[in-house]
Write a protein that holds these residues in place. Structure first.
Motif, PDB file in Angstrom:
ATOM      1  N   GLU A  76      -6.892 -15.513 -60.194  1.00 13.72           N
ATOM      2  CA  GLU A  76      -7.028 -15.188 -61.616  1.00 13.72           C
ATOM      3  C   GLU A  76      -7.880 -13.934 -61.804  1.00 13.72           C
ATOM      4  O   GLU A  76      -7.587 -13.098 -62.681  1.00 13.72           O
ATOM      5  N   ALA A  77      -8.934 -13.811 -61.006  1.00  9.92           N
ATOM      6  CA  ALA A  77      -9.783 -12.617 -61.089  1.00  9.92           C
ATOM      7  C   ALA A  77      -8.997 -11.373 -60.687  1.00  9.92           C
ATOM      8  O   ALA A  77      -9.103 -10.321 -61.326  1.00  9.92           O
ATOM      9  N   TYR A  78      -8.204 -11.490 -59.621  1.00 12.51           N
ATOM     10  CA  TYR A  78      -7.356 -10.362 -59.211  1.00 12.51           C
ATOM     11  C   TYR A  78      -6.393  -9.974 -60.333  1.00 12.51           C
ATOM     12  O   TYR A  78      -6.185  -8.793 -60.619  1.00 12.51           O
ATOM     13  N   LYS A  79      -5.804 -10.961 -60.963  1.00 10.22           N
ATOM     14  CA  LYS A  79      -4.839 -10.698 -62.040  1.00 10.22           C
ATOM     15  C   LYS A  79      -5.501  -9.980 -63.211  1.00 10.22           C
ATOM     16  O   LYS A  79      -4.933  -9.039 -63.788  1.00 10.22           O
ATOM     17  N   THR A  80      -6.722 -10.405 -63.561  1.00 12.82           N
ATOM     18  CA  THR A  80      -7.449  -9.766 -64.667  1.00 12.82           C
ATOM     19  C   THR A  80      -7.717  -8.297 -64.370  1.00 12.82           C
ATOM     20  O   THR A  80      -7.678  -7.457 -65.267  1.00 12.82           O
ATOM     21  N   LEU A  81      -7.980  -7.990 -63.103  1.00 12.60           N
ATOM     22  CA  LEU A  81      -8.254  -6.605 -62.709  1.00 12.60           C
ATOM     23  C   LEU A  81      -6.985  -5.834 -62.375  1.00 12.60           C
ATOM     24  O   LEU A  81      -7.057  -4.684 -61.924  1.00 12.60           O
ATOM     25  N   GLY A  82      -5.837  -6.453 -62.603  1.00  9.71           N
ATOM     26  CA  GLY A  82      -4.576  -5.764 -62.357  1.00  9.71           C
ATOM     27  C   GLY A  82      -4.235  -5.639 -60.894  1.00  9.71           C
ATOM     28  O   GLY A  82      -3.490  -4.726 -60.494  1.00  9.71           O
ATOM     29  N   LEU A  83      -4.761  -6.551 -60.076  1.00  7.55           N
ATOM     30  CA  LEU A  83      -4.501  -6.516 -58.638  1.00  7.55           C
ATOM     31  C   LEU A  83      -3.591  -7.681 -58.264  1.00  7.55           C
ATOM     32  O   LEU A  83      -3.776  -8.798 -58.741  1.00  7.55           O
ATOM     33  N   GLY A  84      -2.642  -7.431 -57.395  1.00  8.19           N
ATOM     34  CA  GLY A  84      -1.758  -8.482 -56.934  1.00  8.19           C
ATOM     35  C   GLY A  84      -2.412  -9.303 -55.846  1.00  8.19           C
ATOM     36  O   GLY A  84      -3.428  -8.913 -55.267  1.00  8.19           O
ATOM     37  N   ASN A  85      -1.846 -10.470 -55.550  1.00  9.69           N
ATOM     38  CA  ASN A  85      -2.344 -11.322 -54.476  1.00  9.69           C
ATOM     39  C   ASN A  85      -1.791 -10.860 -53.139  1.00  9.69           C
ATOM     40  O   ASN A  85      -0.583 -10.704 -52.982  1.00  9.69           O
ATOM     41  N   ASN A 118     -15.309  -7.686 -66.880  1.00  8.23           N
ATOM     42  CA  ASN A 118     -16.659  -7.838 -66.323  1.00  8.23           C
ATOM     43  C   ASN A 118     -16.836  -9.188 -65.635  1.00  8.23           C
ATOM     44  O   ASN A 118     -17.417  -9.272 -64.547  1.00  8.23           O
ATOM     45  N   GLN A 119     -16.338 -10.243 -66.267  1.00  4.40           N
ATOM     46  CA  GLN A 119     -16.469 -11.573 -65.685  1.00  4.40           C
ATOM     47  C   GLN A 119     -15.708 -11.675 -64.368  1.00  4.40           C
ATOM     48  O   GLN A 119     -16.196 -12.272 -63.404  1.00  4.40           O
ATOM     49  N   ALA A 120     -14.514 -11.081 -64.327  1.00  3.79           N
ATOM     50  CA  ALA A 120     -13.712 -11.122 -63.102  1.00  3.79           C
ATOM     51  C   ALA A 120     -14.415 -10.376 -61.968  1.00  3.79           C
ATOM     52  O   ALA A 120     -14.467 -10.854 -60.830  1.00  3.79           O
ATOM     53  N   TYR A 121     -14.975  -9.213 -62.287  1.00  6.81           N
ATOM     54  CA  TYR A 121     -15.657  -8.431 -61.242  1.00  6.81           C
ATOM     55  C   TYR A 121     -16.920  -9.133 -60.765  1.00  6.81           C
ATOM     56  O   TYR A 121     -17.196  -9.202 -59.561  1.00  6.81           O
ATOM     57  N   GLU A 122     -17.696  -9.690 -61.704  1.00 10.33           N
ATOM     58  CA  GLU A 122     -18.914 -10.411 -61.328  1.00 10.33           C
ATOM     59  C   GLU A 122     -18.578 -11.615 -60.449  1.00 10.33           C
ATOM     60  O   GLU A 122     -19.299 -11.925 -59.501  1.00 10.33           O
ATOM     61  N   PHE A 123     -17.476 -12.289 -60.765  1.00 11.37           N
ATOM     62  CA  PHE A 123     -17.069 -13.444 -59.967  1.00 11.37           C
ATOM     63  C   PHE A 123     -16.713 -13.026 -58.543  1.00 11.37           C
ATOM     64  O   PHE A 123     -17.142 -13.649 -57.571  1.00 11.37           O
ATOM     65  N   LEU A 124     -15.941 -11.940 -58.419  1.00  9.61           N
ATOM     66  CA  LEU A 124     -15.552 -11.474 -57.084  1.00  9.61           C
ATOM     67  C   LEU A 124     -16.742 -10.932 -56.302  1.00  9.61           C
ATOM     68  O   LEU A 124     -16.714 -10.909 -55.068  1.00  9.61           O
TER      69      LEU A 124
END
Length: 402
Positions: free
Chosen positions: A145-154, A224-230
């Motif tokens: 989900e974090a990857y998806k928020t940042l526009g990154l594929g799995n 921001n939340q996605a990046y902080e999580f990663l």
């Protein structure tokens, strides 16, 4: 200094293990330098050349984009971006509590008398760690989900490229830090309020302008939340619930404290009985009790004994919390499976020994004796366990302590 960083606001918490930051705080820079440049594997510090090399490489990779700019222009400004927490494989199975790694602290063979400076404070820390462990839940966000928020594929790994994270049955290969950082920079710039002074969407109608502003704000927060999580260590170490290995370490560490520091802990009433008794009951009723690799019930009953041995007020507290009943249930369950072929190292024998020691200590107090008289199953179980040679320690306890 950022209050969101671990260990009271130190950015070192992102690049160093928590124990190393703690060592710096407690022992000062000279002692820390000795640890940092050396090789250590103790209850207070796990650090070696490989971990040091890993930290240096991660820091270099994080500022890799800025390094050539700085060489060409010494006035170049660094666009701040939080460094992802360095994950050390050497610490994946460790539980750090207070200022100690509990696995090493509980290793009485390698570290039989490791000094504990503030046992009361450590006990409080361990009880808090226990509460946190049993209440552990899956993270609110997954890596995919974090990857998806940042526009990154799995990235789906194959063979040796497979990584630890399993999401929806698919093994993910993590994106490198530079890719994640660039994606974050791009989206943060796109949605940042200061970057969109003309309405974030160039919309003239007031209602649409408000909606557009809210959309950009929400997107900025999500990025921001996605990046902080990663960036956090929890992203790659999260589990679906309590870790039995950690709970065993928590139980054993408390037993060590009560056994070694009786004088210091004697004035205090043990606050962990509700969770301890709950653990004993859950393990006693578990159908897989005697085939488990992790002996929770043995560790829990041993802790019950050491708390009783430490202080009289604990005996009364255990009685009030119906702990004696829970111990009898565990004792009866284990007595029922002991036979002539049972080995002394088996869980059933260990639990019986610990439970009988608990009853022997509790019997010193009138209220506990009155309660034990009411426990009609206790005497028959005690008589039954006397038949087996494997329970020699139990026999000694019955004959010399009751």
């Amino acid at each position: 200094m950022d209050p969101a960083w671990p260990r009271g606001g130190s950015m070192l918490g992102q690049v160093l293990p928590e124990a190393m930051v703690s060592y710096l705080e407690n022992h000062g820079p000279e002692k820390f330098a000795e640890i940092f440049l050396g090789e250590f594997d103790t209850p207070e510090a796990i650090w070696n050349a490989e971990m040091r090399r890993m930290m240096i490489e991660r820091i270099a990779a994080h500022v890799a984009d800025f390094t050539p700019r700085l060489r060409s222009n010494i006035r170049a400004q660094y666009n701040y971006c939080a460094i992802p927490a360095v994950r050390y494989p050497q610490l994946e199975q460790e539980l750090f509590c207070g200022i100690y790694y509990l696995r090493h602290l509980c290793d009485t063979t390698r570290f039989p008398d490791w000094p504990i400076g503030r046992p009361v404070d450590l006990l409080r820390e361990i009880l808090e760690a226990w509460r946190t462990e049993v209440e552990k839940k899956p993270p609110s966000m997954s890596i995919s989900e974090a990857y998806k928020t940042l526009g990154l594929g799995n990235h789906v790994g194959k063979g040796k490229e497979k990584e630890n994270d399993e999401i929806s049955g698919v093994s993910l290969k993590p994106h490198d830090e530079a890719t994640i950082r660039k994606a974050y920079y791009r989206l943060a710039a796109k949605y940042h309020p200061d970057k969109n002074p003309d309405g974030r969407g160039k919309v003239s109608l007031d209602l649409l302008l408000i909606l557009c502003m809210q959309h950009y704000f929400d997107q900025f927060e999500a990025v921001n939340q996605a990046y902080e999580f990663l960036c956090s260590r929890s992203a790659w170490s999260a589990s679906d619930g309590p870790n039995p290995n950690n709970i065993v370490l928590i139980l054993k560490a408390q037993s060590i404290l009560f056994e070694r520091y009786t004088e210091e802990l004697h004035p205090y009433k043990y606050a962990g009985y509700p969770q301890l008794i709950k653990t004993i009951r859950i393990e006693t009723t578990d159908e897989r009790l005697f085939c488990k690799e992790i002996p929770l019930l043995a560790a829990a009953t041993e802790l019950a004994y050491h708390t009783l041995q430490c202080s009289a007020i604990n005996a009364e507290e255990l009685r009030r919390e119906r702990g004696l009943d829970a111990l009898l249930e565990a004792f009866s369950r284990c007595v029922s499976v002991i036979g002539d072929s049972t080995k002394p190292s088996e869980v059933a024998v260990q639990v019986c020994h610990n439970a009988v020691r608990c009853f022997a200590v509790a019997a010193r107090f009138q209220a506990c004796r009155d309660k034990m008289v009411e426990m009609t199953g206790l005497v028959p179980d005690l008589c039954r366990v006397l038949r087996f040679k494997v329970c020699s320690k139990v026999k000694i306890t019955i004959f010399f302590r009751f």
